[in-house]
Motif scaffolding. Structure first.
Motif: not given
Length: 359
Positions: A270-296
């Motif tokens: 996914l290409r974005l306009r602004r780089e997210p913070t580490e905390e924001e990426v962690a939040g995305l993993n918490e919300r959407f991690g179940t949609m992944l086949t593996r990894g983060t």
């Protein structure tokens, strides 16, 4: 993709010479393929009707590509709706207002160039920001008066027309209509569901208090979802509203932070306009991690395939192994990315970024 027919060496050499004499230097391989397949149709057992269809389709696509070419870097929204809607209809006025609002935000409006909702959208956007792809029908053959001279291309075939109504646009608005409108709406959903089209905002705009689209959604949920022939998240791609401002905000806001995506094998980038913070990426993993086949979900730079193609190299990236069977939920992830605190201000962010601006 099927291989082009094998032609005698002298014919191939003649084609190469003709391409060179025409001064063609870009995409030579693709031009050779087009010419080779054209000659192949002559050597195949194709009858006259087959050749007429192929010739007309290519002619129409060439004309349409030329129409859109000067506006490559201008974001566009396609508006679908009934040709029978009258100017005093509430849906007509809704369409006119939403087209005007998007035009003020720098968007062009693409329509089928006919009467009704198509006329309303062109009126709202104005002739300079309207593009038409008309169809040769007894009651739609001439483009409506709000399409500027030279801003329309006429088509014989619906399939070439539908291609151009979808190909160049970064958003879609559907207003209540008949068979044609529903056909175009289902085409959008099919392209999204099958991954043949990248995610784009789709808005179903009703008149204030109207129930056309809500009743339609209820029907789909009862009969299609109930029969297990669509997925629960398929309709999550769509926003239903009777608000002009909400419709315009959905079209432009979809591109607030999200720019584009690319699959490289089973890896979604996914290409974005602004780089997210580490905390924001962690939040995305918490919300959407179940949609992944593996990894983060993780931040990373361009992949080798992107480097080879010089594909959006100036943008930050998120990469993950997203479950392709949950692709409908990808819209939820995109909307979450657009809502990050690090995302650009909605008023400051460009609507669509040109690939040339990122190289």
């Amino acid at each position: 993709m099927s291989n082009p027919p094998i032609l005698p060496t002298e014919v191939t050499q003649t084609l190469a010479t003709a391409i060179g004499e025409a001064g063609i230097t870009a995409n030579v391989g693709l031009i050779e393929r087009l010419l080779t397949n054209a000659i192949g149709l002559g050597t195949d057992p194709a009858d006259k009707l087959d050749l007429k269809i192929a010739s007309a389709a290519l002619t129409e696509m060439r004309a349409a590509f030329a129409l859109f070419a000067p506006f490559t870097h201008v974001p566009k929204v396609t508006v679908f709706g009934s040709a029978r809607t009258k100017p005093d209809d509430v849906a007509y006025q809704q369409t006119k207002r939403v087209a005007s609002e998007l035009a003020e935000r720098g968007w062009m409006v693409v329509t089928g160039a006919g009467p009704g909702i198509m006329q309303a959208a062109a009126e709202g956007a104005g002739p300079d920001l309207s593009l038409g792809v008309s169809i040769r029908l007894p009651f739609e053959e001439k483009p409506n008066s709000s399409i500027a001279n030279g801003h329309n291309v006429a088509m014989k075939y619906f399939f070439t027309r539908k291609l151009m109504l979808v190909k160049e646009s970064s958003g879609f608005i559907c207003v209540p209509g008949g068979f044609g409108t529903l056909d175009e709406f289902f085409e959008l959903l099919t392209l999204q569901q099958t991954g043949k089209s990248e995610p784009t905002p789709i808005v179903l705009l009703d008149e204030p208090g109207g129930r056309f689209w809500t009743d339609f959604r209820d029907f789909l949920n009862q009969h299609l979802l109930g029969a297990d022939v669509i997925s629960p998240d398929d309709f999550g791609r769509v926003v239903l509203t009777d608000s002009v401002c909400e419709a315009a905000d959905e079209i432009t806001g979809f591109w607030r932070n999200y720019d584009s995506l690319r699959w490289v094998g089973d890896l979604l980038v996914l290409r974005l306009r602004r780089e997210p913070t580490e905390e924001e990426v962690a939040g995305l993993n918490e919300r959407f991690g179940t949609m992944l086949t593996r990894g983060t979900i993780r931040k990373r730079g361009p992949l080798r395939h992107e480097l080879d193609d010089e594909d959006r190299l100036g943008l930050p990236r998120l990469a993950c192994r997203f479950d392709p069977y949950q692709v409908g939920s990808l819209y939820r992830l995109i909307r979450a990315i657009n809502g990050l605190s690090s995302a650009p201000d909605p008023l400051a962010a460009p609507a669509v970024t040109s690939p040339d601006d990122l190289r």
